[in-house]
Design an enzyme around this catalytic site. Sequence first.
Site, short mmCIF file in Angstrom:
data_model
loop_
_atom_site.label_atom_id
_atom_site.label_comp_id
_atom_site.label_asym_id
_atom_site.label_seq_id
_atom_site.Cartn_x
_atom_site.Cartn_y
_atom_site.Cartn_z
N ASN A 87 0.80 -1.22 0.00
CA ASN A 87 0.00 0.00 0.00
C ASN A 87 0.84 1.27 0.00
O ASN A 87 0.36 2.33 -0.41
CB ASN A 87 -0.92 -0.02 1.23
CG ASN A 87 -1.61 1.31 1.46
OD1 ASN A 87 -2.41 1.76 0.65
ND2 ASN A 87 -1.29 1.96 2.58
N SER A 139 -3.52 2.56 -8.74
CA SER A 139 -4.25 3.83 -8.76
C SER A 139 -5.04 3.91 -10.05
O SER A 139 -4.67 3.31 -11.07
CB SER A 139 -3.28 5.01 -8.68
OG SER A 139 -3.93 6.24 -8.96
N TYR A 152 4.12 9.18 -11.61
CA TYR A 152 3.22 8.40 -10.78
C TYR A 152 2.38 7.44 -11.62
O TYR A 152 2.24 6.25 -11.29
CB TYR A 152 2.31 9.35 -10.00
CG TYR A 152 1.36 8.69 -9.03
CD1 TYR A 152 1.80 8.21 -7.81
CD2 TYR A 152 0.00 8.58 -9.34
CE1 TYR A 152 0.92 7.62 -6.91
CE2 TYR A 152 -0.88 7.99 -8.45
CZ TYR A 152 -0.43 7.52 -7.24
OH TYR A 152 -1.31 6.94 -6.36
N ALA A 154 3.01 6.25 -14.61
CA ALA A 154 3.86 5.20 -15.18
C ALA A 154 4.20 4.14 -14.13
O ALA A 154 4.17 2.94 -14.40
CB ALA A 154 5.14 5.81 -15.75
#
Length: 243
Positions: A87, A139, A152, A154
């Site tokens: 996470n 995400s 982010y 990628a």
Amino acid sequence: MEARVICITGGNGSLGLAMARAFLQESPANQIWLGVRQQRAQAESLCAEHAGRCHCVELEVTSEASWKQALATVEKAGGRLDVLVNNAGRHHDMLLGQMPVDVWREIVRVNLEGVFLGCQAALPLMIARRQGRIVNIASLSALLAPAGQTNYAAAKAGVVALTQSLAKEVARLGITVNAVCPGYIESGELLQLPEAERQARARQVPMRRFGRPEEVAAAVRFLASAEAGYITGAVIKVDGGIL
């Protein structure tokens, strides 16, 4: 329900804490380990609230040595590792044309390499028992990349691909590997935005609201459950219908 040992990285954030609470509610016998770094006050508070069932373990997700030490601690205390939730994450948004290479590398290292190192460290413990659950938090940016998040997006897209590839590698060993892609969730920097910007972002969501950390935690808990034993390589959106 049989007691399980669960390790959750990013244990001091809203999502990590919500996941920990979900697993604590699942069974009074579950042992939860929260991977934390310097900022750990909320994680320590949850551990104090559930003394003997919830624990903090020092973990720098970008360090192979730190992963080995943390999971050795978990295994020594619990004798096993049933669930790993990758996470921990970070973002540093800016346009690619203005992005220093160090910013690119930092975000890719934390969000993608950290997941690689965690999976690699956890697999021997799971393979030895021929069972385990890995849930990687990606995400919505991995599937619907916005401007200003090339690093982010990628990295999180890499997490999705890593998840799907690893799932095929370990399926025959009784280990499932799945990913969850949260959209706008009431946590982190979203809570710090001006009200006008928050409302504008909420209007982008068909449900016209942001998700709650508990709703992401519910998806994670399901993917980690026995009932989800035939689900692997899946990518679950928790985004209120954006995509």
